[in-house]
Design a protein around this motif. Structure first.
Motif, PDB file in Angstrom:
ATOM      1  N   TYR A 168       0.791  -1.230   0.000  1.00  0.00           N
ATOM      2  CA  TYR A 168       0.000   0.000   0.000  1.00  0.00           C
ATOM      3  C   TYR A 168       0.834   1.296   0.000  1.00  0.00           C
ATOM      4  O   TYR A 168       0.347   2.342  -0.465  1.00  0.00           O
ATOM      5  CB  TYR A 168      -0.928   0.030   1.238  1.00  0.00           C
ATOM      6  CG  TYR A 168      -0.148   0.102   2.525  1.00  0.00           C
ATOM      7  CD1 TYR A 168       0.248   1.322   3.053  1.00  0.00           C
ATOM      8  CD2 TYR A 168       0.263  -1.056   3.176  1.00  0.00           C
ATOM      9  CE1 TYR A 168       1.018   1.388   4.197  1.00  0.00           C
ATOM     10  CE2 TYR A 168       1.030  -0.999   4.310  1.00  0.00           C
ATOM     11  CZ  TYR A 168       1.413   0.227   4.821  1.00  0.00           C
ATOM     12  OH  TYR A 168       2.182   0.280   5.944  1.00  0.00           O
ATOM     13  N   THR A 190      -2.333  -5.742   7.924  1.00  0.00           N
ATOM     14  CA  THR A 190      -2.059  -4.957   6.718  1.00  0.00           C
ATOM     15  C   THR A 190      -0.557  -4.874   6.476  1.00  0.00           C
ATOM     16  O   THR A 190      -0.084  -5.011   5.346  1.00  0.00           O
ATOM     17  CB  THR A 190      -2.650  -3.543   6.862  1.00  0.00           C
ATOM     18  OG1 THR A 190      -4.071  -3.652   7.046  1.00  0.00           O
ATOM     19  CG2 THR A 190      -2.366  -2.694   5.628  1.00  0.00           C
ATOM     20  N   LYS A 238      -0.467   1.055  12.142  1.00  0.00           N
ATOM     21  CA  LYS A 238      -1.768   0.579  11.657  1.00  0.00           C
ATOM     22  C   LYS A 238      -1.971  -0.885  12.018  1.00  0.00           C
ATOM     23  O   LYS A 238      -1.146  -1.495  12.732  1.00  0.00           O
ATOM     24  CB  LYS A 238      -1.865   0.773  10.140  1.00  0.00           C
ATOM     25  CG  LYS A 238      -0.787  -0.003   9.383  1.00  0.00           C
ATOM     26  CD  LYS A 238      -0.877   0.226   7.884  1.00  0.00           C
ATOM     27  CE  LYS A 238      -0.586   1.647   7.501  1.00  0.00           C
ATOM     28  NZ  LYS A 238       0.806   2.059   7.856  1.00  0.00           N
ATOM     29  N   ASP A 239      -3.015  -1.486  11.490  1.00  0.00           N
ATOM     30  CA  ASP A 239      -3.343  -2.891  11.710  1.00  0.00           C
ATOM     31  C   ASP A 239      -2.167  -3.787  11.314  1.00  0.00           C
ATOM     32  O   ASP A 239      -1.695  -3.720  10.170  1.00  0.00           O
ATOM     33  CB  ASP A 239      -4.579  -3.241  10.871  1.00  0.00           C
ATOM     34  CG  ASP A 239      -4.841  -4.730  10.809  1.00  0.00           C
ATOM     35  OD1 ASP A 239      -4.580  -5.424  11.806  1.00  0.00           O
ATOM     36  OD2 ASP A 239      -5.291  -5.201   9.744  1.00  0.00           O
ATOM     37  N   THR A 252      -0.521   4.711  -2.066  1.00  0.00           N
ATOM     38  CA  THR A 252      -1.151   5.658  -1.153  1.00  0.00           C
ATOM     39  C   THR A 252      -0.409   6.983  -1.165  1.00  0.00           C
ATOM     40  O   THR A 252      -1.022   8.061  -1.217  1.00  0.00           O
ATOM     41  CB  THR A 252      -1.191   5.082   0.271  1.00  0.00           C
ATOM     42  OG1 THR A 252      -1.823   3.804   0.249  1.00  0.00           O
ATOM     43  CG2 THR A 252      -1.953   6.000   1.209  1.00  0.00           C
ATOM     44  N   ASP A 257      -3.976  10.133   3.682  1.00  0.00           N
ATOM     45  CA  ASP A 257      -5.115   9.546   2.976  1.00  0.00           C
ATOM     46  C   ASP A 257      -6.274   9.395   3.954  1.00  0.00           C
ATOM     47  O   ASP A 257      -6.125   9.554   5.172  1.00  0.00           O
ATOM     48  CB  ASP A 257      -4.720   8.189   2.397  1.00  0.00           C
ATOM     49  CG  ASP A 257      -4.262   7.233   3.488  1.00  0.00           C
ATOM     50  OD1 ASP A 257      -4.976   6.261   3.769  1.00  0.00           O
ATOM     51  OD2 ASP A 257      -3.187   7.474   4.089  1.00  0.00           O
ATOM     52  N   GLU A 258      -7.452   9.049   3.425  1.00  0.00           N
ATOM     53  CA  GLU A 258      -8.640   8.943   4.268  1.00  0.00           C
ATOM     54  C   GLU A 258      -8.499   7.882   5.344  1.00  0.00           C
ATOM     55  O   GLU A 258      -8.998   8.051   6.475  1.00  0.00           O
ATOM     56  CB  GLU A 258      -9.878   8.627   3.405  1.00  0.00           C
ATOM     57  CG  GLU A 258     -10.272   9.723   2.429  1.00  0.00           C
ATOM     58  CD  GLU A 258      -9.543   9.598   1.095  1.00  0.00           C
ATOM     59  OE1 GLU A 258      -8.516   8.873   1.033  1.00  0.00           O
ATOM     60  OE2 GLU A 258     -10.009  10.207   0.119  1.00  0.00           O
ATOM     61  N   ALA A 259      -7.852   6.783   5.054  1.00  0.00           N
ATOM     62  CA  ALA A 259      -7.697   5.703   6.018  1.00  0.00           C
ATOM     63  C   ALA A 259      -6.522   5.923   6.967  1.00  0.00           C
ATOM     64  O   ALA A 259      -6.292   5.104   7.856  1.00  0.00           O
ATOM     65  CB  ALA A 259      -7.527   4.369   5.294  1.00  0.00           C
ATOM     66  N   ARG A 260      -5.779   6.997   6.760  1.00  0.00           N
ATOM     67  CA  ARG A 260      -4.612   7.329   7.584  1.00  0.00           C
ATOM     68  C   ARG A 260      -3.609   6.164   7.612  1.00  0.00           C
ATOM     69  O   ARG A 260      -3.078   5.793   8.657  1.00  0.00           O
ATOM     70  CB  ARG A 260      -5.038   7.732   8.999  1.00  0.00           C
ATOM     71  CG  ARG A 260      -5.806   9.055   9.019  1.00  0.00           C
ATOM     72  CD  ARG A 260      -6.274   9.418  10.413  1.00  0.00           C
ATOM     73  NE  ARG A 260      -5.177   9.832  11.268  1.00  0.00           N
ATOM     74  CZ  ARG A 260      -4.701  11.076  11.348  1.00  0.00           C
ATOM     75  NH1 ARG A 260      -5.214  12.024  10.595  1.00  0.00           N
ATOM     76  NH2 ARG A 260      -3.727  11.377  12.183  1.00  0.00           N
ATOM     77  N   LEU A 261      -3.365   5.637   6.422  1.00  0.00           N
ATOM     78  CA  LEU A 261      -2.333   4.617   6.284  1.00  0.00           C
ATOM     79  C   LEU A 261      -0.949   5.251   6.179  1.00  0.00           C
ATOM     80  O   LEU A 261       0.041   4.669   6.623  1.00  0.00           O
ATOM     81  CB  LEU A 261      -2.580   3.777   5.023  1.00  0.00           C
ATOM     82  CG  LEU A 261      -3.849   2.938   4.971  1.00  0.00           C
ATOM     83  CD1 LEU A 261      -3.996   2.301   3.591  1.00  0.00           C
ATOM     84  CD2 LEU A 261      -3.843   1.871   6.049  1.00  0.00           C
TER      85      LEU A 261
END
Length: 340
Positions: free
Chosen positions: A67, A214, A210-211, A71, A320-324
């Motif tokens: 990602y 991922t 993050k997770d 991203t 990004d929207e998901a804050r990755l």
């Protein structure tokens, strides 16, 4: 979980070994011998990037599991005008660890015609890969002075090629390469960048916490390209350092260490074996590893504090929207102006 791979298919069989005239003057040789002599064993990830390693990394960046690249590209595209504004008109752009020069194209497209950068200095340790990438960029952007610098950007003494930069200097450090450093190294790099870019600033990509799943998928792709990238380090040692690593007896292993907020990459010995490098023998026990890379993840505030400690003034942050992933603008004030 050890990931085995067909080394000959993914990495390519090593060509006949060529013994260099004086390995004592070879930085890769010195650092690998030193790293193999330590416990635990380790080597700096900058040595991934010979021509074949750089090409493999370009493939990693296109993988569906990976990602960070796509991203970051979206962030640069979405906020390009804002980024061009803070970088300023007619700047000299210095990219640290430039690789294939793909992301700088996004940045260049964001400038108005009247504010285009004057010069671009891509710095990369892989000279042959860099020269070809720089030639292609100049063909696409003939108005831009492209001046590649084949160097280790962590070694300030090697950056003499930047002497030709006479304008406002702005740095570009995408891809969250900052995460490959430990805390001391990250601070040292940012301090070096603040000196080099004094009076300008730095645009830097930073991967976020993050997770873990991922993260695991991103460094253990289904096609095995990351495994090939990791194993290519051993192939390079065979070619350049007269080593005899058997790539079939080492496995790619990557995992997330939550307490240290980082991915670790290792090459794990699948059996007890002795490896010869530049005339020296090194014994590996089954399960023993060579630690090849860390990829630290940050919180936004944690990274901004690190930047302040290095002498920067943190500016806008885009995510990004998901804050990755995040992209930070850091101002590098002139000496004597930091407390104004």
């Amino acid at each position: 979980m050890y990931e085995t791979t067909d080394a000959s298919a993914l990495v390519g069989a090593a060509p006949p070994r060529r013994v260099q005239a004086d390995l004592a003057d070879n930085a890769f040789c010195r650092d690998l011998l030193e790293g193999l002599s330590q416990s635990p064993r380790k080597i700096a990830p900058k040595y991934f990037y010979d021509a074949q390693g750089s090409a493999l990394f370009d493939r990693i960046c296109e993988l569906p599991e990976y990602y960070p690249t796509r991203t970051e590209r979206r962030i640069l595209e979405r906020h390009g005008r804002e980024i061009a504004h803070v970088m300023g008109p007619q700047a000299d752009i210095i990219e640290f660890g430039a690789g294939s020069l793909e992301k700088i194209r996004i940045v260049l497209r964001s400038f108005e015609a009247s504010a285009l950068p004057r010069r671009y200095f891509p710095i990369d340790i892989s000279g042959s890969h860099l020269e070809e990438a720089a030639r292609r960029l100049h063909d696409e952007c003939p108005w831009l002075q492209v001046r590649p610098v084949a160097a280790d950007y962590m070694d300030e003494a090697q950056l003499s090629g930047l002497d030709a930069s006479t304008g406002r200097r702005v740095g570009f450090f995408p891809g969250s390469t900052i995460g490959n450093f430990d805390a001391h190294e990250a601070l040292a790099f940012l301090r070096l960048a603040a000196r080099v870019l004094e009076g300008g600033g730095l645009l830097v990509g930073v991967d976020l916490v993050k997770d873990p799943q991922t993260l695991h998928r991103a460094y253990n792709d289904a096609q095995g390209v990351t495994a090939a990238f990791n194993l290519n380090l051993l192939r390079r040692a065979n070619v350049e350092l007269s080593a005899d690593f058997d790539l079939r007896e080492f496995a790619h292993y990557a995992f997330y260490e939550p307490r240290k907020q980082r991915i670790e990459m290792h090459l794990v010995s699948q059996c007890a074996q002795t490896v010869r490098v530049a005339g020296q023998n090194f014994r590996f026990e089954e399960g023993e590893s060579l630690h090849t890379e860390n990829s630290h993840k940050f919180t936004i505030e944690g990274f901004r504090k690190l930047a302040v400690a290095a002498g920067f003034r943190p500016g806008p942050v885009w995510t990004d929207e998901a804050r990755l992933f995040s992209v930070h603008w850091l101002e590098s004030p002139r000496r004597g102006a930091a407390s104004e």
